[in-house]
Design an enzyme around this catalytic site. Structure first.
Site, PDB file in Angstrom:
ATOM      1  N   LYS A 179      -9.101   7.711  11.723  1.00 52.22           N
ATOM      2  CA  LYS A 179      -7.797   7.843  12.395  1.00 52.22           C
ATOM      3  C   LYS A 179      -7.483   9.330  12.606  1.00 52.22           C
ATOM      4  CE  LYS A 179      -6.695   3.378  10.493  1.00 52.22           C
ATOM      5  NZ  LYS A 179      -5.729   2.396  10.056  1.00 52.22           N
ATOM      6  N   HIS A 197      -7.750  -0.755  19.397  1.00 53.39           N
ATOM      7  CA  HIS A 197      -7.308  -0.808  17.991  1.00 53.39           C
ATOM      8  C   HIS A 197      -5.819  -1.138  17.929  1.00 53.39           C
ATOM      9  CE1 HIS A 197      -6.299   0.568  13.928  1.00 53.39           C
ATOM     10  NE2 HIS A 197      -7.561   0.323  13.636  1.00 53.39           N
ATOM     11  N   GLU A 210      -8.969  -7.294  12.945  1.00 53.86           N
ATOM     12  CA  GLU A 210      -8.119  -6.474  12.069  1.00 53.86           C
ATOM     13  C   GLU A 210      -6.686  -6.972  12.149  1.00 53.86           C
ATOM     14  OE1 GLU A 210      -9.506  -2.140  12.082  1.00 53.86           O
ATOM     15  OE2 GLU A 210     -10.016  -2.887  14.060  1.00 53.86           O
TER      16      GLU A 210
HETATM   17  P1  13P Z   1      -6.939   0.430   6.340  1.00 58.77           P
HETATM   18  O1  13P Z   1      -8.322   0.241   5.759  1.00 58.77           O
HETATM   19  O2  13P Z   1      -6.294   1.707   5.964  1.00 58.77           O
HETATM   20  O3  13P Z   1      -6.080  -0.803   6.075  1.00 58.77           O
HETATM   21  O4  13P Z   1      -7.103   0.514   7.951  1.00 58.77           O
HETATM   22  C1  13P Z   1      -7.876  -0.446   8.579  1.00 58.77           C
HETATM   23  C2  13P Z   1      -8.160  -0.033   9.970  1.00 58.77           C
HETATM   24  O5  13P Z   1      -7.278   0.221  10.770  1.00 58.77           O
HETATM   25  C3  13P Z   1      -9.585   0.092  10.353  1.00 58.77           C
HETATM   26  O6  13P Z   1      -9.740   0.313  11.727  1.00 58.77           O
END
Ligand code: 13P
Length: 253
Positions: A11, A95, A167
């Site tokens: 990120k 995403h 996700e």
């Molecule tokens: P976290 O593992 O911090 O929950 O984030 C997941 C994510 O957005 C993977 O792309």
């Protein structure tokens, strides 16, 4: 046999020096790339240096987003042509954070998927929706309509090349534990959706990743599930030790 795929999504974390340092710390400790594929998705400005640092270690370098257009007056956007020239292995598209915070919708993600396939940068298509009921050939099925909209116009030949991730919003970026049973149910439903809309052979080959609160403690249980072929890890991937534990989950007790 679907090769496991462990992906770190950093990120908006780490600068160039931190990203390269991370690669230098892990690159000799990765699993056999014939057995497990491992990738990191850093901020865009670190892609090039990370690619160079990764060398022939097998570490995949992954972009977090890209524009559907290949070039032109799109201030602030990232071109797939540039990503391809740089040797970017994959690009994440759609995403949940892009959808929620930057207003990306299914039509926009669909165009990006088409462009990525055209440019030869493999898309990791992120889907976050809950399942909806649908009648297929007279039977009630649970499907991800969002995923089907994003795959609109994608051919049998093209679909073979994509990676899909599930996700769900209840698990991304929150403090709770990943629910392994629900994660498997979501990935299984995606596989069935692909089988219904393409073929069973393709559904059997396509890799489906799970993302949301994955960490070194739950990765083995997740990866043991038949329809979970890999994970997309946010917070827990930022630390070298945690990352290596997850990349080498097959060797961990
Ligand atoms: P976290 O593992 O911090 O929950 O984030 C997941 C994510 O957005 C993977 O792309």
């Amino acid at each position: 046999m679907r090769k496991p795929f462990i992906v770190a999504n950093w990120k908006m974390h780490k600068n160039v020096a931190e990203s390269v340092d991370f690669v230098n710390q892990i690159k000799d400790k990765l699993p056999d790339p014939d057995k497990v594929e491992v990738g990191i998705s850093p901020q865009a400005f670190a892609l090039h240096s990370m690619k160079q640092a990764a060398g022939d270690s097998g570490l995949r370098i992954i972009a977090q987003n890209a524009a559907a257009e290949f070039s032109g007056p799109f201030t602030g956007e990232l071109s797939l042509r540039g990503l391809r020239d740089l040797g970017t292995d994959y690009v994440m598209l759609g995403h949940i954070e892009r959808r929620r915070m930057f207003g990306e919708n299914n039509a926009a993600v669909n165009k990006k998927v088409e462009s990525a396939l055209q440019m030869g940068v493999t898309p990791i298509i992120c889907t976050d929706e809950t399942m909806v009921q649908k009648v297929v050939n007279g039977e009630i099925h649970y499907v991800f309509q969002q995923l089907m909209d994003v795959l609109h116009g994608i051919s049998l030949d093209q679909i073979k090349k994509v990676v899909i991730s599930y996700e769900p919003s209840w698990a991304v970026g929150v403090g709770q534990h990943a629910n392994v049973a629900l994660a498997e149910e979501g990935c299984r439903t995606i596989r069935r959706t692909i089988a219904d809309n393409y073929t069973y052979e393709i559904a059997d080959k396509i890799r489906i990743l799970y993302g949301g609160s994955v960490n070194p403690d739950n990765i083995k249980a997740l990866m043991a599930k038949p329809d979970i072929d890999g994970v997309l890890v946010g917070r827990a991937s930022l630390d070298v030790d945690n990352f290596l534990k997850m990349a080498n989950y097959l060797d961990e007790d």
